[in-house]
Motif scaffolding. Structure first.
Motif, PDB file in Angstrom:
ATOM      1  N   LEU A 137      14.072 -10.552  10.202  1.00  0.00           N
ATOM      2  CA  LEU A 137      14.157  -9.291  10.931  1.00  0.00           C
ATOM      3  C   LEU A 137      14.206  -8.182   9.899  1.00  0.00           C
ATOM      4  O   LEU A 137      15.061  -8.184   9.002  1.00  0.00           O
ATOM      5  CB  LEU A 137      15.426  -9.256  11.799  1.00  0.00           C
ATOM      6  CG  LEU A 137      15.788  -7.906  12.415  1.00  0.00           C
ATOM      7  CD1 LEU A 137      14.766  -7.518  13.483  1.00  0.00           C
ATOM      8  CD2 LEU A 137      17.188  -7.933  13.010  1.00  0.00           C
ATOM      9  N   CYS A 138      13.291  -7.225  10.008  1.00  0.00           N
ATOM     10  CA  CYS A 138      13.279  -6.113   9.067  1.00  0.00           C
ATOM     11  C   CYS A 138      12.838  -4.841   9.772  1.00  0.00           C
ATOM     12  O   CYS A 138      12.159  -4.880  10.811  1.00  0.00           O
ATOM     13  CB  CYS A 138      12.376  -6.408   7.871  1.00  0.00           C
ATOM     14  SG  CYS A 138      10.643  -6.678   8.291  1.00  0.00           S
ATOM     15  N   ALA A 139      13.229  -3.705   9.221  1.00  0.00           N
ATOM     16  CA  ALA A 139      12.821  -2.417   9.778  1.00  0.00           C
ATOM     17  C   ALA A 139      11.347  -2.184   9.481  1.00  0.00           C
ATOM     18  O   ALA A 139      10.853  -2.529   8.404  1.00  0.00           O
ATOM     19  CB  ALA A 139      13.673  -1.301   9.189  1.00  0.00           C
ATOM     20  N   TYR A 144      11.439  -2.407  14.577  1.00  0.00           N
ATOM     21  CA  TYR A 144      11.769  -3.639  13.869  1.00  0.00           C
ATOM     22  C   TYR A 144      10.658  -4.666  14.029  1.00  0.00           C
ATOM     23  O   TYR A 144      10.069  -4.812  15.098  1.00  0.00           O
ATOM     24  CB  TYR A 144      13.097  -4.209  14.383  1.00  0.00           C
ATOM     25  CG  TYR A 144      14.248  -3.277  14.120  1.00  0.00           C
ATOM     26  CD1 TYR A 144      14.898  -3.279  12.887  1.00  0.00           C
ATOM     27  CD2 TYR A 144      14.647  -2.342  15.084  1.00  0.00           C
ATOM     28  CE1 TYR A 144      15.930  -2.390  12.626  1.00  0.00           C
ATOM     29  CE2 TYR A 144      15.677  -1.455  14.834  1.00  0.00           C
ATOM     30  CZ  TYR A 144      16.304  -1.483  13.599  1.00  0.00           C
ATOM     31  OH  TYR A 144      17.315  -0.597  13.341  1.00  0.00           O
ATOM     32  N   ARG A 145      10.410  -5.361  12.934  1.00  0.00           N
ATOM     33  CA  ARG A 145       9.477  -6.486  12.949  1.00  0.00           C
ATOM     34  C   ARG A 145      10.301  -7.760  12.973  1.00  0.00           C
ATOM     35  O   ARG A 145      11.180  -7.953  12.126  1.00  0.00           O
ATOM     36  CB  ARG A 145       8.589  -6.460  11.706  1.00  0.00           C
ATOM     37  CG  ARG A 145       7.691  -7.681  11.549  1.00  0.00           C
ATOM     38  CD  ARG A 145       6.814  -7.507  10.307  1.00  0.00           C
ATOM     39  NE  ARG A 145       6.021  -8.689  10.037  1.00  0.00           N
ATOM     40  CZ  ARG A 145       6.388  -9.661   9.203  1.00  0.00           C
ATOM     41  NH1 ARG A 145       7.563  -9.603   8.590  1.00  0.00           N
ATOM     42  NH2 ARG A 145       5.591 -10.695   8.995  1.00  0.00           N
ATOM     43  N   ILE A 146      10.024  -8.596  13.945  1.00  0.00           N
ATOM     44  CA  ILE A 146      10.750  -9.863  14.095  1.00  0.00           C
ATOM     45  C   ILE A 146       9.745 -10.982  13.838  1.00  0.00           C
ATOM     46  O   ILE A 146       8.893 -11.278  14.689  1.00  0.00           O
ATOM     47  CB  ILE A 146      11.371 -10.000  15.500  1.00  0.00           C
ATOM     48  CG1 ILE A 146      12.278  -8.799  15.792  1.00  0.00           C
ATOM     49  CG2 ILE A 146      12.149 -11.305  15.590  1.00  0.00           C
ATOM     50  CD1 ILE A 146      11.595  -7.701  16.582  1.00  0.00           C
ATOM     51  N   VAL A 158      16.493  -3.881  19.033  1.00  0.00           N
ATOM     52  CA  VAL A 158      16.786  -5.308  18.903  1.00  0.00           C
ATOM     53  C   VAL A 158      18.259  -5.532  19.224  1.00  0.00           C
ATOM     54  O   VAL A 158      19.122  -4.748  18.813  1.00  0.00           O
ATOM     55  CB  VAL A 158      16.477  -5.820  17.477  1.00  0.00           C
ATOM     56  CG1 VAL A 158      16.984  -7.247  17.287  1.00  0.00           C
ATOM     57  CG2 VAL A 158      14.981  -5.752  17.195  1.00  0.00           C
ATOM     58  N   MET A 384      18.194 -11.749   8.264  1.00  0.00           N
ATOM     59  CA  MET A 384      18.206 -10.337   8.632  1.00  0.00           C
ATOM     60  C   MET A 384      18.111  -9.464   7.393  1.00  0.00           C
ATOM     61  O   MET A 384      18.997  -9.472   6.544  1.00  0.00           O
ATOM     62  CB  MET A 384      19.464 -10.008   9.436  1.00  0.00           C
ATOM     63  CG  MET A 384      19.413  -8.628  10.061  1.00  0.00           C
ATOM     64  SD  MET A 384      20.676  -8.392  11.328  1.00  0.00           S
ATOM     65  CE  MET A 384      22.154  -8.500  10.342  1.00  0.00           C
ATOM     66  N   VAL A 386      18.127  -6.148   7.180  1.00  0.00           N
ATOM     67  CA  VAL A 386      18.519  -4.783   7.537  1.00  0.00           C
ATOM     68  C   VAL A 386      19.919  -4.577   6.972  1.00  0.00           C
ATOM     69  O   VAL A 386      20.810  -5.408   7.203  1.00  0.00           O
ATOM     70  CB  VAL A 386      18.520  -4.576   9.071  1.00  0.00           C
ATOM     71  CG1 VAL A 386      18.843  -3.122   9.411  1.00  0.00           C
ATOM     72  CG2 VAL A 386      17.174  -4.969   9.667  1.00  0.00           C
ATOM     73  N   LEU A 407      19.465  -0.982  16.559  1.00  0.00           N
ATOM     74  CA  LEU A 407      19.894  -2.354  16.300  1.00  0.00           C
ATOM     75  C   LEU A 407      21.304  -2.546  16.863  1.00  0.00           C
ATOM     76  O   LEU A 407      22.246  -1.857  16.464  1.00  0.00           O
ATOM     77  CB  LEU A 407      19.881  -2.663  14.808  1.00  0.00           C
ATOM     78  CG  LEU A 407      20.267  -4.092  14.411  1.00  0.00           C
ATOM     79  CD1 LEU A 407      19.297  -5.104  14.999  1.00  0.00           C
ATOM     80  CD2 LEU A 407      20.323  -4.240  12.894  1.00  0.00           C
TER      81      LEU A 407
END
Length: 450
Positions: A137-139, A144-146, A158, A384, A386, A407
């Motif tokens: 999971l990243c910004a 966010y891209r999952i 998310v 994760m 983030v 988030l």
């Protein structure tokens, strides 16, 4: 406008009635390619994720749940065979669902809980992608891209609903013990028949530890239990189940203080209770009477020996004080509301007076071949990317909202209230967070947010 086929294909969902609708969305130069999109992605489809899904469905917010296994996977595969909920059936309240069975004062077993969650999911066609593991999971791009093992998602918001019972929290002293000892967590244990031959040491005396110690002892094995901080309560008090009183007097609804230490809250032990048909109490006194050896805190280990602290009497005295403060709060509620409830003076004493065993114990001489570490859980957020984790690796949040816009987290210990990890409590937390998510999305339902 035509988009690449990888963006327009339907995700591999499972019997969700067509509710997952990842419409193709354009990718501008430099953006990270993804396969699917949704306004909100909920990670986890246990009671927390499903409660949030119900609330978002009710508000008309587009969303999807991503689940590593099946709905309620931990209830299916990470619980022992005889486990029952600690709260009576009538307390299995979720948003839009109250208990309607014929045994409101009974206690659900794991199969019942799985059926509850499956029925709940089907009742509002929750859009679950099962057997899908989140890898990262990243910004990205204001959202966010999952990344999952079945394609990547983009979401503007998310909700992390992976729960409180993630990875067993096992002390480092285990590394100093001989490899002849078998180490298990409660999530590994199914029943006593699957254990190696020989005695068992259970480390930890919250609800899980005392239940396992008793069950294994009743199978005919030699059992000892190591206990530190604990909370002893009667199963019934003044004519009602203790959890009913805790609900009525507001104990379970106690809100988290703004200045509370999150680590201290996370370490709070669960009540020493068991959900049984005869509504019996369980605690150190009962275990001792059955012949289970009660030891102090495990503080050190070397080869086949383990050392226990000498403060068991102090811990038991502190537990007795907690018990009496809790019962006094119930009594005050009874007096304030003029409820009729028979006096129960015997419940004020735990009945256990330790003989304070301490020092080193030779596990081999005691015939102990297995240690069950009922010492709680930690959360693993290695996936994760983030920056919202504290120095202990836990998600920093304020009542479920993190510092990262969009988030959110749900289902953590004492997140909003004392009951935030209860099935009942997580539903109330979801009802609070759903309008905040809608407001983050500029959805009309966001006007409901406080």
């Amino acid at each position: 406008m035509a988009f690449p086929s990888t963006l327009s294909r339907r995700p591999p969902d499972d019997k969700t009635g067509g509710r997952i609708s990842p419409a193709a969305f354009p990718i501008s130069p430099g953006e990270i390619p993804v396969s699917f999109r949704s306004d909100t992605v909920i990670i986890g489809a246990g009671q927390a994720g499903l409660a949030m899904s119900h609330c978002l469905t009710r508000l008309g917010v587009d969303h999807v749940l991503i689940e590593r296994g099946r709905v309620g996977e931990r209830w299916r595969t990470e619980r022992w065979d005889s486990l029952r909920l600690l709260t009576p059936n009538w307390m299995t309240r979720l948003p839009g669902r109250l208990y309607s069975g014929d045994d409101p004062t009974g206690f659900m077993d794991c199969r019942d809980v799985v059926r509850l969650l499956e029925d709940y999911r089907q009742a509002f066609a929750a859009p679950v992608m099962s057997n899908t593991r989140v890898i990262q999971l990243c910004a990205a791009n204001g959202g966010y891209r999952i990344a999952t093992d079945r394609g990547d998602w983009f979401a503007r918001t998310v909700v992390i609903a992976t729960g409180a019972c993630d990875k067993p929290c096992v002390p480092t002293i285990t590394k100093r013990l001989t490899d002849r000892i078998v180490h298990l967590a409660p999530s590994d244990y199914k029943n006593a028949a699957h254990l190696p031959k020989g005695g068992v040491l259970v480390v930890g005396a919250s609800a899980s530890g005392i239940q396992l110690a008793e069950e294994i002892h009743r199978s005919g094995r030699n059992v000892a239990i190591s206990t530190g901080r604990h909370v002893s309560v009667p199963r019934s008090y003044r004519g009602r189940d203790i959890t009913e009183w805790l609900d009525l007097c507001g104990f379970l609804s106690d809100e988290r203080r703004p200045d509370a230490d999150p680590q201290q809250l996370a370490r709070q032990p669960s009540l020493q209770l068991i959900g049984s048909e005869n509504r019996r109490s369980i605690g150190l006194a009962e275990l001792s009477r059955q012949g289970i050896r009660v030891l102090g805190r495990a503080i050190n280990a070397e080869d086949r020996h383990m050392q226990f602290a000498s403060d068991l009497d102090t811990e038991c005295a502190a537990a007795r004080e907690r018990r009496q403060r809790l019962l006094a709060r119930i009594d005050a509620h009874i007096d304030d509301t003029a409820l009729e409830a028979p006096e129960d003076p015997a419940a004020w004493e735990s009945g256990y007076v330790p003989d304070n065993p301490a020092g080193w114990l030779d596990l081999q001489a005691e015939g102990i071949e297995t240690i069950i570490w009922a010492t709680g859980f930690r959360r693993d957020y290695s996936w994760m990317q983030v920056p919202v984790l504290d120095r202990h690796g836990e998600i920093e949040n304020t009542l479920g909202a993190t510092a990262a816009p969009g988030l959110f987290v749900l289902g953590l210990p004492f997140m909003r209230r004392r009951a935030s990890t209860f099935i009942d409590g997580v539903g109330r937390d979801a009802e609070h967070l759903a309008p905040l998510i809608a407001r983050q999305l500029n959805h009309p339902a966001g006007s409901l947010a406080a």
